[in-house]
Design a protein around this motif. Sequence first.
Motif, PDB file in Angstrom:
ATOM      1  N   GLU A 182      12.951 -25.149 -24.550  1.00 27.21           N
ATOM      2  CA  GLU A 182      13.273 -23.720 -24.552  1.00 27.21           C
ATOM      3  C   GLU A 182      14.682 -23.454 -25.072  1.00 27.21           C
ATOM      4  OE1 GLU A 182      10.266 -22.481 -20.877  1.00 27.21           O
ATOM      5  OE2 GLU A 182      12.366 -23.034 -20.475  1.00 27.21           O
ATOM      6  N   GLY A 218       4.284 -21.258 -24.938  1.00 25.04           N
ATOM      7  CA  GLY A 218       5.312 -20.501 -25.640  1.00 25.04           C
ATOM      8  C   GLY A 218       6.167 -21.359 -26.549  1.00 25.04           C
ATOM      9  N   TRP A 268       8.302 -13.297 -19.463  1.00 30.23           N
ATOM     10  CA  TRP A 268       7.068 -13.372 -18.675  1.00 30.23           C
ATOM     11  C   TRP A 268       6.525 -14.798 -18.551  1.00 30.23           C
ATOM     12  CZ3 TRP A 268       3.323 -15.377 -21.735  1.00 30.23           C
ATOM     13  CH2 TRP A 268       3.458 -15.199 -23.121  1.00 30.23           C
ATOM     14  N   GLU A 269       7.118 -15.744 -19.237  1.00 31.03           N
ATOM     15  CA  GLU A 269       6.659 -17.139 -19.146  1.00 31.03           C
ATOM     16  C   GLU A 269       7.263 -17.777 -17.891  1.00 31.03           C
ATOM     17  OE1 GLU A 269       6.358 -17.721 -24.019  1.00 31.03           O
ATOM     18  OE2 GLU A 269       7.951 -18.697 -22.900  1.00 31.03           O
ATOM     19  N   ASN A 270       6.540 -17.687 -16.798  1.00 31.92           N
ATOM     20  CA  ASN A 270       7.090 -18.108 -15.513  1.00 31.92           C
ATOM     21  C   ASN A 270       6.302 -19.221 -14.823  1.00 31.92           C
ATOM     22  OD1 ASN A 270       4.831 -16.664 -14.833  1.00 31.92           O
ATOM     23  ND2 ASN A 270       5.959 -14.934 -13.951  1.00 31.92           N
ATOM     24  N   ASP A 271       5.360 -19.846 -15.549  1.00 32.03           N
ATOM     25  CA  ASP A 271       4.695 -21.033 -15.002  1.00 32.03           C
ATOM     26  C   ASP A 271       4.599 -22.076 -16.112  1.00 32.03           C
ATOM     27  OD1 ASP A 271       2.625 -20.208 -16.659  1.00 32.03           O
ATOM     28  OD2 ASP A 271       1.363 -19.488 -15.038  1.00 32.03           O
ATOM     29  N   SER A 291       2.219 -21.298 -19.341  1.00 34.58           N
ATOM     30  CA  SER A 291       2.719 -20.253 -20.249  1.00 34.58           C
ATOM     31  C   SER A 291       3.996 -20.708 -20.951  1.00 34.58           C
ATOM     32  CB  SER A 291       2.966 -18.952 -19.483  1.00 34.58           C
ATOM     33  OG  SER A 291       3.961 -19.114 -18.492  1.00 34.58           O
ATOM     34  N   ARG A 292       4.835 -21.452 -20.262  1.00 35.65           N
ATOM     35  CA  ARG A 292       6.066 -21.954 -20.886  1.00 35.65           C
ATOM     36  C   ARG A 292       5.746 -22.982 -21.973  1.00 35.65           C
ATOM     37  NH1 ARG A 292       9.850 -24.022 -16.160  1.00 35.65           N
ATOM     38  NH2 ARG A 292      11.271 -24.399 -17.927  1.00 35.65           N
ATOM     39  N   LYS A 349      12.637 -18.602 -24.963  1.00 36.95           N
ATOM     40  CA  LYS A 349      11.726 -18.416 -23.833  1.00 36.95           C
ATOM     41  C   LYS A 349      11.512 -16.925 -23.602  1.00 36.95           C
ATOM     42  CE  LYS A 349      11.281 -19.634 -18.895  1.00 36.95           C
ATOM     43  NZ  LYS A 349      11.046 -18.281 -18.372  1.00 36.95           N
ATOM     44  N   LYS A 350      10.266 -16.558 -23.367  1.00 33.53           N
ATOM     45  CA  LYS A 350       9.937 -15.171 -23.057  1.00 33.53           C
ATOM     46  C   LYS A 350      10.084 -14.936 -21.549  1.00 33.53           C
ATOM     47  CE  LYS A 350       8.553 -14.126 -27.273  1.00 33.53           C
ATOM     48  NZ  LYS A 350       9.277 -13.161 -28.136  1.00 33.53           N
TER      49      LYS A 350
END
Length: 527
Positions: free
Chosen positions: A113, A131, A121-124, A127-128, A118-119
């Motif tokens: 990242e 991304g 909303w990418e919190n797990d 999703s990370r 990193k976005k």
Amino acid sequence: MNLQKLPIGEQSFEKLRRANRLYVDKTEYIYQMVQDGSFYFLSRPRRFGKSLLLSTIEAYFLGKRELFDGLYIGSVEQEWAVHPIMHLDLNPQTYDSEQKLDIALDMFLSEKEELYGKKEWENDYPSRFMGVIKRAYEKTGQPVVVLIDEYDKPLLQAISNEELQEKFRNTLRGFYSVLKSTSQYTCLVLLTGITKFSKLSIFSDLNNLNDISRDKQYASICGLTDDEVDRDLAGHIHQFAEESGQSYETVREAIRKMYDGYHFVDKSPGLYNPFSLMCALSKKTLGSYWFETGTPTMLVEILKRKNYPLPDLERPIDTTALDNRYGDNDSIVPLLYQSGYLSISRTSSDGQTCWLAFPNTEVRDGFFKFLLPYYASVEENTALEINKFVNDIRQGQAELFLKRLQSFFADFRYDAQTVPEAHFRNVLYILCKLIGLQVDAEYQTSDGRIDLLIRTDKYVYIIECKIDSSARVALEQIHTKEYALPWAVDNRQTILVGLNFSTKSRRPDDYIIEYEDDTQGGTQGGT
């Protein structure tokens, strides 16, 4: 003799090449993988070169052309495009808590990242991961290479802790599932490990994942063949021979018996564990280097918990069972095969059945020496006692052998779930395998199965075992079934042994020995 230094334990291809250490060229397999497809899984035992393979692939996709001078890829590759790399190595960490896996994944993703962003909303983890793969592709304009080393280590380390393993499984299931949904952004995905795990969706979700673990084309992608040893390591073997005062041929054959013999694919060349071989050539000593870097405690606990009959480890099995995912059935044999403790010794002509065996002396002796304290009462100088067993049997001293056997059961505390009959037979089997002589458990004759058959250059021992019966009943079975008949014209002396184990005393309590040619006084008995 000016020889390249050996890369003992070196897992960095770039470091190895820049230090001019020996590298056995495996880049033709890598080039072929890139041409053939993009999603791969490879199972090989620990210390077998998987990490170095992934490091080599990483250097290739980073366009480090100078590292490949003189290697196969260096002569055929023209483009040398630079790709973004996602290389997750799960090997260094010990996974004894849920937090340890969280730390490993978070460190990996945080590093990527920093490079690709990193976005919010990418919190797990899924999703990370998705991304960074997508943004790496968009930022560089090149498809991503994903390399995951020892994908299954957290699951293996938690085998005896079902609750922790389930937590690891849930975490990794979501993390690995990203690889399917991001396939449009990747050009190569390779996961390595020891085994397949059931209930881990990667092997069902990633239906385009090509498992090359038993593909003949990639049989030698890790490990060293005889041809490679002769081509690249002959100088080191000569040096070993000179320093030890032996001939080249003597040392070469000793190395072959000690370390060769791994077969992960039917009718493929035998393989050497590279770590053990490099250590032996460097130290000029044959030792149990691979076995000593990690003991099979978890596997032994499973064997004991299931009261598994150890002679069945070397029985014929359905070839498809070798690909079984851990947890799909109760058999531990596929896991022992995938972990490197068992290897394919031969396959039926139709390819449907295969026979497994211990690949070489290092694995066989190391495994049974490690097993023995779990099954019997042994002292510190076990090796000395085993040598005494060997001498007793080679000299035809059956009574000394049996009295020594009794001592191995003295004061041993059985687990509550132990089945006495299975336990007694397992101890006999372990001891006989450690003896290193020709030993067959449940040898098939025309009229039955001999419990134990031991053959030396001078003697043939036919041993029949009973539980809570009598040695006389065991001996009568040998005569009734005519177990000795196949050796009636053998020039070796046949020794018949009836043996009874008592579940009350938890040791052999009665035996009868009969010498077929009557040279030692006919029948002997003992308690």
